[in-house]
Motif scaffolding. Structure first.
Motif, PDB file in Angstrom:
ATOM      1  N   GLY A  22     -10.577   7.054 -13.258  1.00  0.00           N
ATOM      2  CA  GLY A  22     -10.385   9.103 -12.814  1.00  0.00           C
ATOM      3  C   GLY A  22      -9.089   9.349 -13.859  1.00  0.00           C
ATOM      4  O   GLY A  22      -8.684   8.101 -13.586  1.00  0.00           O
ATOM      5  N   GLN A  23      -9.217  10.798 -13.482  1.00  0.00           N
ATOM      6  CA  GLN A  23      -8.517  11.862 -14.031  1.00  0.00           C
ATOM      7  C   GLN A  23      -6.573  10.652 -12.936  1.00  0.00           C
ATOM      8  O   GLN A  23      -5.813  11.196 -13.969  1.00  0.00           O
ATOM      9  N   GLU A  24      -6.952  11.132 -11.834  1.00  0.00           N
ATOM     10  CA  GLU A  24      -5.478  10.681 -11.464  1.00  0.00           C
ATOM     11  C   GLU A  24      -5.530   9.440 -10.149  1.00  0.00           C
ATOM     12  O   GLU A  24      -6.539   8.968 -10.065  1.00  0.00           O
ATOM     13  N   LEU A  25      -3.614   8.981 -10.092  1.00  0.00           N
ATOM     14  CA  LEU A  25      -4.084   7.573  -9.285  1.00  0.00           C
ATOM     15  C   LEU A  25      -5.100   7.890  -7.887  1.00  0.00           C
ATOM     16  O   LEU A  25      -4.378   9.629  -7.554  1.00  0.00           O
ATOM     17  N   VAL A  26      -4.614   7.556  -7.347  1.00  0.00           N
ATOM     18  CA  VAL A  26      -5.800   7.292  -5.734  1.00  0.00           C
ATOM     19  C   VAL A  26      -4.857   6.750  -4.406  1.00  0.00           C
ATOM     20  O   VAL A  26      -3.607   5.953  -5.320  1.00  0.00           O
ATOM     21  N   LYS A  27      -4.487   7.874  -3.625  1.00  0.00           N
ATOM     22  CA  LYS A  27      -4.328   7.454  -2.235  1.00  0.00           C
ATOM     23  C   LYS A  27      -5.128   7.912  -1.118  1.00  0.00           C
ATOM     24  O   LYS A  27      -5.371   9.219  -1.353  1.00  0.00           O
ATOM     25  N   VAL A  28      -5.311   6.252  -0.622  1.00  0.00           N
ATOM     26  CA  VAL A  28      -6.173   6.782   0.444  1.00  0.00           C
ATOM     27  C   VAL A  28      -5.369   6.911   2.174  1.00  0.00           C
ATOM     28  O   VAL A  28      -4.502   6.146   1.939  1.00  0.00           O
ATOM     29  N   PRO A  29      -6.074   8.031   2.236  1.00  0.00           N
ATOM     30  CA  PRO A  29      -5.044   8.566   3.501  1.00  0.00           C
ATOM     31  C   PRO A  29      -5.554   7.544   4.913  1.00  0.00           C
ATOM     32  O   PRO A  29      -6.586   6.497   4.343  1.00  0.00           O
ATOM     33  N   SER A  30      -4.685   7.373   5.117  1.00  0.00           N
ATOM     34  CA  SER A  30      -5.032   7.089   6.540  1.00  0.00           C
ATOM     35  C   SER A  30      -5.805   7.689   7.871  1.00  0.00           C
ATOM     36  O   SER A  30      -5.636   9.275   8.016  1.00  0.00           O
ATOM     37  N   LEU A  31      -6.900   7.664   8.460  1.00  0.00           N
ATOM     38  CA  LEU A  31      -7.635   7.982   9.367  1.00  0.00           C
ATOM     39  C   LEU A  31      -6.535   8.923  11.180  1.00  0.00           C
ATOM     40  O   LEU A  31      -7.413  10.170  11.234  1.00  0.00           O
ATOM     41  N   ASP A  32      -5.957   8.625  11.301  1.00  0.00           N
ATOM     42  CA  ASP A  32      -4.877   9.750  11.658  1.00  0.00           C
ATOM     43  C   ASP A  32      -4.252  11.159  11.266  1.00  0.00           C
ATOM     44  O   ASP A  32      -3.448  11.358  11.505  1.00  0.00           O
ATOM     45  N   GLY A  33      -4.334  10.747   9.652  1.00  0.00           N
ATOM     46  CA  GLY A  33      -4.063  12.117   8.824  1.00  0.00           C
ATOM     47  C   GLY A  33      -2.425  11.898   9.069  1.00  0.00           C
ATOM     48  O   GLY A  33      -1.467  12.616   8.702  1.00  0.00           O
ATOM     49  N   ALA A  34      -1.603  10.875   9.306  1.00  0.00           N
ATOM     50  CA  ALA A  34       0.073  10.576   8.914  1.00  0.00           C
ATOM     51  C   ALA A  34       0.234   9.119   8.170  1.00  0.00           C
ATOM     52  O   ALA A  34      -0.131   8.497   8.583  1.00  0.00           O
ATOM     53  N   GLY A  35      -0.029   9.865   7.183  1.00  0.00           N
ATOM     54  CA  GLY A  35       0.469   8.859   5.740  1.00  0.00           C
ATOM     55  C   GLY A  35      -0.650   7.671   5.414  1.00  0.00           C
ATOM     56  O   GLY A  35      -1.906   8.469   4.937  1.00  0.00           O
ATOM     57  N   LYS A  36      -0.382   7.031   5.092  1.00  0.00           N
ATOM     58  CA  LYS A  36      -1.765   6.381   3.466  1.00  0.00           C
ATOM     59  C   LYS A  36      -2.102   4.805   4.900  1.00  0.00           C
ATOM     60  O   LYS A  36      -1.195   4.572   5.368  1.00  0.00           O
ATOM     61  N   MET A  37      -3.903   4.223   3.827  1.00  0.00           N
ATOM     62  CA  MET A  37      -3.389   3.151   5.002  1.00  0.00           C
ATOM     63  C   MET A  37      -3.123   1.983   4.879  1.00  0.00           C
ATOM     64  O   MET A  37      -2.242   2.149   2.864  1.00  0.00           O
ATOM     65  N   SER A  38      -2.777   1.141   5.200  1.00  0.00           N
ATOM     66  CA  SER A  38      -1.900   0.267   4.807  1.00  0.00           C
ATOM     67  C   SER A  38      -1.767  -1.260   5.183  1.00  0.00           C
ATOM     68  O   SER A  38      -2.511  -1.529   6.492  1.00  0.00           O
ATOM     69  N   LYS A  39      -0.664  -2.261   5.370  1.00  0.00           N
ATOM     70  CA  LYS A  39      -1.111  -3.122   5.270  1.00  0.00           C
ATOM     71  C   LYS A  39      -0.911  -3.888   6.494  1.00  0.00           C
ATOM     72  O   LYS A  39      -0.960  -4.550   7.697  1.00  0.00           O
ATOM     73  N   SER A  40      -0.059  -3.328   6.551  1.00  0.00           N
ATOM     74  CA  SER A  40       1.791  -3.449   7.518  1.00  0.00           C
ATOM     75  C   SER A  40       1.106  -2.391   8.440  1.00  0.00           C
ATOM     76  O   SER A  40       2.036  -2.371   9.861  1.00  0.00           O
ATOM     77  N   GLU A  41       1.495  -1.259   8.096  1.00  0.00           N
ATOM     78  CA  GLU A  41       1.894  -0.571   9.373  1.00  0.00           C
ATOM     79  C   GLU A  41       0.169   0.169   9.738  1.00  0.00           C
ATOM     80  O   GLU A  41      -0.579  -0.030   8.446  1.00  0.00           O
ATOM     81  N   ASN A  42       0.124   0.958  10.563  1.00  0.00           N
ATOM     82  CA  ASN A  42      -0.883   2.285  10.438  1.00  0.00           C
ATOM     83  C   ASN A  42      -1.943   1.550  11.132  1.00  0.00           C
ATOM     84  O   ASN A  42      -3.133   1.994  10.937  1.00  0.00           O
ATOM     85  N   GLN A  43      -1.907   0.238  11.227  1.00  0.00           N
ATOM     86  CA  GLN A  43      -3.235  -0.685  11.292  1.00  0.00           C
ATOM     87  C   GLN A  43      -4.319  -0.225  12.185  1.00  0.00           C
ATOM     88  O   GLN A  43      -5.298  -0.250  11.921  1.00  0.00           O
ATOM     89  N   ASN A  44      -4.682   0.966  13.226  1.00  0.00           N
ATOM     90  CA  ASN A  44      -5.577   0.964  13.952  1.00  0.00           C
ATOM     91  C   ASN A  44      -5.908   2.398  12.769  1.00  0.00           C
ATOM     92  O   ASN A  44      -7.344   3.198  13.585  1.00  0.00           O
ATOM     93  N   ALA A  45      -5.241   3.102  12.318  1.00  0.00           N
ATOM     94  CA  ALA A  45      -5.617   3.882  11.275  1.00  0.00           C
ATOM     95  C   ALA A  45      -6.076   3.741  10.329  1.00  0.00           C
ATOM     96  O   ALA A  45      -6.605   4.292   9.105  1.00  0.00           O
ATOM     97  N   THR A  46      -6.366   2.175   9.840  1.00  0.00           N
ATOM     98  CA  THR A  46      -6.687   1.335   8.545  1.00  0.00           C
ATOM     99  C   THR A  46      -7.957   0.678   8.476  1.00  0.00           C
ATOM    100  O   THR A  46      -8.073  -0.004   9.103  1.00  0.00           O
TER     101      THR A  46
END
Ligand code: TYM
Length: 334
Positions: free
Chosen positions: A183-207
């Motif tokens: 696509g044109q832009e690099l992707v950032k997939v957000p986390s489900l709690d609206g606070a940050g991005k999906m992550s392997k080790s943080e935010n596990q309930n929202a990833t």
């Protein structure tokens, strides 16, 4: 003028389960790029030591990253798919680049500052020079295209600076690598709690992880942050609602997206219905990957062959580059 030869390189740290962010930021591009370019993809086990010094679960994690990538369509016959520590030339090149990287610029790196905050008792030199090791990974194959998510943009900028510095000092050996997305832009997939991005080790309930079972996927989506809904037609969407639409765009059919978009604009949207639909579409997307990955993961002999083949291909490319590097640097005394 000689034509630029496109070479692709990217990596993923084995620090936990892979998630939708890894897929849409990186792996989806790998699978497409393998049809068009020579590709080097790598499991960054050395990088993982900067934050995860306990190596007891490393083998399991490395195997899972391999299996999940193959389940997503990466073909170890078409590309070089290898483990970073199996290519020791990486560490040699890392050493040379360390002499061209300055403490001040490394300390200013966003990921370094984040990690200092997260692990104040383990601010090791490897953490500081993390972008230097990443530069060595990429330039070891003289790669110029690097499929990554938005969070890696700054590391790529640093890689370009280090490449320029080397070329300026010792002669033109390296290309200047660019972050790449179809696509044109690099992707950032957000986390489900609206606070940050999906992550392997943080935010596990929202990833959402590629290994999550169907019920867990549905449950996580039902818990995603929403509100009472728009109060006037054509209101701008709050971030967390924008995020739900963004996820829908990744896995749902265009008419489904259009339906909820219209409902939002007309203030008739029911977020419960939207999350339920998204849950079903997400399950349809993740289930085949999860099942395929589990089968591949259980075949250790196959994974060993994949790593061996990948290491052979990566080392032969690395040896070519290191011959050029040593000669440019004048480290050839025989
Ligand atoms: P890592 O392991 O954190 O992530 C692997 C890839 O997934 C992308 N990604 C995301 N994309 C969109 N949305 C998200 N929420 C999201 N989370 C992760 C990352 O951008 C990355 O492309 N430093 C790298 C690993 C690495 C590397 C390299 C990458 C080591 N050597 C050489 C490229 C080239 C990292 O930590 O990725």
């Amino acid at each position: 003028m000689s034509e630029v030869k496109n070479i692709v390189m990217s990596g993923i740290r084995p620090t936990g389960y892979l998630h939708l962010g890894n897929y849409f930021g990186a792996m989806r591009n790998y699978v497409r790029m393998q049809e068009e370019y020579p590709c080097f993809f790598m499991v960054a086990d050395l990088h993982s030591l900067t934050t995860h010094p306990d190596t007891r679960t490393l083998k399991e994690s490395v195997h899972r990253v391999l299996a999940e990538n193959i389940a997503c369509g990466l073909d170890p016959e078409k590309v070089a798919f290898y483990c970073q520590s199996h290519v020791p030339e990486t560490s040699e090149l890392y050493l040379y680049f360390n002499m061209l990287a300055y403490k001040g610029e490394l300390e200013k790196t966003t990921t370094f500052k984040d990690k200092v905050r997260l692990q104040p008792d383990n601010v090791n030199a490897g953490l500081l020079t993390y972008p230097v090791l990443q530069t060595a990974d990429i330039l070891l194959h003289r790669a110029n295209l690097v499929p990554v998510g938005k969070d890696q943009e700054q590391h790529l900028e640093m890689a370009r600076n280090f490449a320029q510095r080397f070329n300026h000092r010792y002669g033109p050996v390296f290309p200047e690598p660019q972050a790449f997305n179809y696509g044109q832009e690099l992707v950032k997939v957000p986390s489900l709690d609206g606070a940050g991005k999906m992550s392997k080790s943080e935010n596990q309930n929202a990833t959402l992880y590629l290994a999550d079972d169907d019920d867990l996927i549905r449950k996580k989506l039902m818990k995603a942050k929403t509100d009472a809904g728009p109060t006037a037609p054509n209101q701008p969407k709050p971030d967390y609602i924008e995020n739900l639409f963004a996820l829908m765009k990744l896995v749902s059919a265009p008419d489904t997206i259009a339906h909820f978009e219209q409902a939002y604009q007309g203030c008739t949207i029911r977020y419960g219905d939207m999350k339920k639909q998204l849950g079903e579409d997400m399950v349809r997307f993740i289930t085949p990957i999860r099942e395929k990955a589990a089968a591949i993961h259980s075949d250790e002999d196959y994974l060993r062959r994949v790593m061996q083949l990948g290491a052979d291909k990566a080392r032969s490319s690395a040896l070519e580059t290191m011959t050029l590097v040593r000669s440019a640097m004048g480290l050839n005394y025989y």
